[in-house]
Design a protein around this motif. Structure first.
Motif, PDB file in Angstrom:
ATOM      1  N   MET A 196       0.843  -1.184   0.000  1.00  0.00           N
ATOM      2  CA  MET A 196       0.000   0.000   0.000  1.00  0.00           C
ATOM      3  C   MET A 196       0.885   1.243   0.000  1.00  0.00           C
ATOM      4  O   MET A 196       1.975   1.249   0.580  1.00  0.00           O
ATOM      5  N   PRO A 197       0.439   2.350  -0.627  1.00  0.00           N
ATOM      6  CA  PRO A 197       1.264   3.557  -0.755  1.00  0.00           C
ATOM      7  C   PRO A 197       1.396   4.302   0.575  1.00  0.00           C
ATOM      8  O   PRO A 197       0.405   4.498   1.289  1.00  0.00           O
ATOM      9  N   HIS A 198       2.610   4.747   0.875  1.00  0.00           N
ATOM     10  CA  HIS A 198       2.839   5.517   2.096  1.00  0.00           C
ATOM     11  C   HIS A 198       2.134   6.873   2.028  1.00  0.00           C
ATOM     12  O   HIS A 198       1.647   7.377   3.066  1.00  0.00           O
ATOM     13  N   ALA A 199       2.117   7.484   0.842  1.00  0.00           N
ATOM     14  CA  ALA A 199       1.597   8.844   0.718  1.00  0.00           C
ATOM     15  C   ALA A 199       0.127   8.938   1.095  1.00  0.00           C
ATOM     16  O   ALA A 199      -0.351  10.004   1.485  1.00  0.00           O
ATOM     17  N   GLU A 200      -0.616   7.857   1.010  1.00  0.00           N
ATOM     18  CA  GLU A 200      -2.042   7.876   1.349  1.00  0.00           C
ATOM     19  C   GLU A 200      -2.286   7.456   2.785  1.00  0.00           C
ATOM     20  O   GLU A 200      -3.103   8.056   3.487  1.00  0.00           O
ATOM     21  N   TRP A 201      -1.543   6.452   3.264  1.00  0.00           N
ATOM     22  CA  TRP A 201      -1.842   5.868   4.571  1.00  0.00           C
ATOM     23  C   TRP A 201      -1.177   6.613   5.724  1.00  0.00           C
ATOM     24  O   TRP A 201      -1.750   6.691   6.815  1.00  0.00           O
ATOM     25  N   LEU A 202       0.014   7.146   5.548  1.00  0.00           N
ATOM     26  CA  LEU A 202       0.686   7.821   6.659  1.00  0.00           C
ATOM     27  C   LEU A 202      -0.041   9.094   7.099  1.00  0.00           C
ATOM     28  O   LEU A 202      -0.215   9.324   8.303  1.00  0.00           O
ATOM     29  N   PRO A 203      -0.493   9.962   6.162  1.00  0.00           N
ATOM     30  CA  PRO A 203      -1.294  11.108   6.630  1.00  0.00           C
ATOM     31  C   PRO A 203      -2.587  10.686   7.326  1.00  0.00           C
ATOM     32  O   PRO A 203      -3.024  11.331   8.282  1.00  0.00           O
ATOM     33  N   ALA A 204      -3.213   9.602   6.831  1.00  0.00           N
ATOM     34  CA  ALA A 204      -4.429   9.116   7.489  1.00  0.00           C
ATOM     35  C   ALA A 204      -4.112   8.625   8.902  1.00  0.00           C
ATOM     36  O   ALA A 204      -4.896   8.830   9.840  1.00  0.00           O
ATOM     37  N   PHE A 205      -2.963   7.983   9.073  1.00  0.00           N
ATOM     38  CA  PHE A 205      -2.567   7.532  10.411  1.00  0.00           C
ATOM     39  C   PHE A 205      -2.344   8.724  11.339  1.00  0.00           C
ATOM     40  O   PHE A 205      -2.760   8.710  12.506  1.00  0.00           O
ATOM     41  N   ASP A 206      -1.674   9.775  10.839  1.00  0.00           N
ATOM     42  CA  ASP A 206      -1.436  10.956  11.677  1.00  0.00           C
ATOM     43  C   ASP A 206      -2.751  11.587  12.116  1.00  0.00           C
ATOM     44  O   ASP A 206      -2.897  12.037  13.267  1.00  0.00           O
ATOM     45  N   ALA A 207      -3.729  11.642  11.205  1.00  0.00           N
ATOM     46  CA  ALA A 207      -5.029  12.213  11.564  1.00  0.00           C
ATOM     47  C   ALA A 207      -5.728  11.344  12.612  1.00  0.00           C
ATOM     48  O   ALA A 207      -6.344  11.863  13.556  1.00  0.00           O
ATOM     49  N   ALA A 208      -5.646  10.015  12.456  1.00  0.00           N
ATOM     50  CA  ALA A 208      -6.272   9.131  13.437  1.00  0.00           C
ATOM     51  C   ALA A 208      -5.581   9.252  14.783  1.00  0.00           C
ATOM     52  O   ALA A 208      -6.225   9.178  15.839  1.00  0.00           O
ATOM     53  N   TRP A 209      -4.265   9.438  14.782  1.00  0.00           N
ATOM     54  CA  TRP A 209      -3.539   9.581  16.055  1.00  0.00           C
ATOM     55  C   TRP A 209      -3.935  10.886  16.760  1.00  0.00           C
ATOM     56  O   TRP A 209      -4.071  10.926  17.974  1.00  0.00           O
ATOM     57  N   ARG A 210      -4.145  11.965  15.986  1.00  0.00           N
ATOM     58  CA  ARG A 210      -4.594  13.211  16.604  1.00  0.00           C
ATOM     59  C   ARG A 210      -5.976  13.031  17.226  1.00  0.00           C
ATOM     60  O   ARG A 210      -6.256  13.556  18.305  1.00  0.00           O
ATOM     61  N   SER A 211      -6.827  12.269  16.542  1.00  0.00           N
ATOM     62  CA  SER A 211      -8.141  11.981  17.112  1.00  0.00           C
ATOM     63  C   SER A 211      -8.019  11.187  18.403  1.00  0.00           C
ATOM     64  O   SER A 211      -8.739  11.428  19.375  1.00  0.00           O
ATOM     65  N   PHE A 212      -7.077  10.235  18.432  1.00  0.00           N
ATOM     66  CA  PHE A 212      -6.839   9.450  19.641  1.00  0.00           C
ATOM     67  C   PHE A 212      -6.335  10.341  20.781  1.00  0.00           C
ATOM     68  O   PHE A 212      -6.774  10.240  21.931  1.00  0.00           O
ATOM     69  N   ALA A 213      -5.388  11.256  20.465  1.00  0.00           N
ATOM     70  CA  ALA A 213      -4.838  12.130  21.508  1.00  0.00           C
ATOM     71  C   ALA A 213      -5.891  13.090  22.041  1.00  0.00           C
ATOM     72  O   ALA A 213      -5.930  13.376  23.243  1.00  0.00           O
TER      73      ALA A 213
END
Length: 271
Positions: A71-88
């Protein structure tokens, strides 16, 4: 291409799991290739970010995961950062260990039983002591037999031992030279055992540092007896030694562990 939701960690984890299943890869295969524990990978897919070490380590784990799934990093890594901000922002927390309830025991009956046993033993000893103290009186008219002395043989002079020459003593073996001195007790030693392990170290009053230890590698950090906070990516593949205390391994394989090491006690204040 599978759309990546960016709302919550759980939705992100479900999309990640769907991409892995679509690629036909079991979770154990990714764990074997990346040396990341299945518990950590399952926490990533379940959206339980509280069981991950921190965002930096979790992002590194996700990169290896995406490489194997394709899977492409350019799509999944920003989505992970957004999910982590939601978690925090939501302040989610997942405890590593569940406390075990302690069953209280009644000690009153045990104390009473021990007291009764002690009283019984004391009474038996008192009766035996009185019995032994009473003098034995012979019966009237009974004869007292006195044993006759046995003849003694004349004393023979003791033979003088013959002293021969002292046996030759073998020379003491040579002592092997001492090796390198071990690290002091105030030096933190973290070692990866049978597998690589991510390590993050926070010494009180200093900037945090982290690295990936290869299997069998050790990391020594002079800490000066200060308190330390550790994050271990695989608790079952790491040992920690500090201030005379050794933990090997720190926890179960594949488990992310957060460890607090107390420092040396401060010296007493002088009046």
């Amino acid at each position: 291409m599978t759309p990546v939701p960016k709302a919550t960690p759980r939705e992100f984890g479900q999309a990640l799991k769907g991409a892995r299943e679509g690629a036909g890869l079991p979770l154990e295969a990714i764990s074997d290739r990346t040396k990341i524990g299945t518990r950590t990978l399952a926490a990533l897919e379940d959206g339980e970010f509280g069981r991950l070490p921190n965002q930096v380590f979790a992002r590194m784990f996700l990169r290896q995961y995406l490489d194997l799934v394709g899977m492409p990093h350019a799509e999944w890594l920003p989505a992970f950062d957004a999910a982590w901000r939601s978690f925090a922002d939501s302040s989610q927390s997942f405890p590593l260990d569940r406390s075990i309830p302690v069953k209280r025991r009644r000690i009153g009956p045990w104390i009473i039983g021990l007291a009764l046993v002690g009283a019984g033993v004391a009474g038996v000893l008192l009766v035996e002591r009185r019995h032994d103290a009473a003098p034995a009186t012979p019966a009237a008219g009974s004869a007292v037999l006195v044993p006759a002395p046995e003849p003694t043989a004349p004393l023979q002079p003791a033979a003088t031992p013959v002293v021969g020459p002292a046996p030759a003593t073998a020379p003491a073996p040579a002592t092997a030279p001492a090796g390198a001195p071990p690290p002091s007790a105030t030096t933190l030693v973290v070692k990866a055992l049978q597998a690589p392990c991510w390590v993050e170290v926070r010494i009180a009053g200093e900037q945090p540092s982290s690295r990936l230890l290869a299997a069998g590698a050790a990391w020594e950090l002079p800490a000066g007896g200060k308190s330390i906070d550790l994050v271990l990516g695989d608790a079952g593949a790491a040992s920690v030694a500090y201030m005379g205390s050794v933990r090997s391994p720190v926890g179960r394989p594949g488990e992310v562990a957060r460890v607090h090491l107390a420092g040396a006690a401060p010296p007493p204040a002088t009046p």
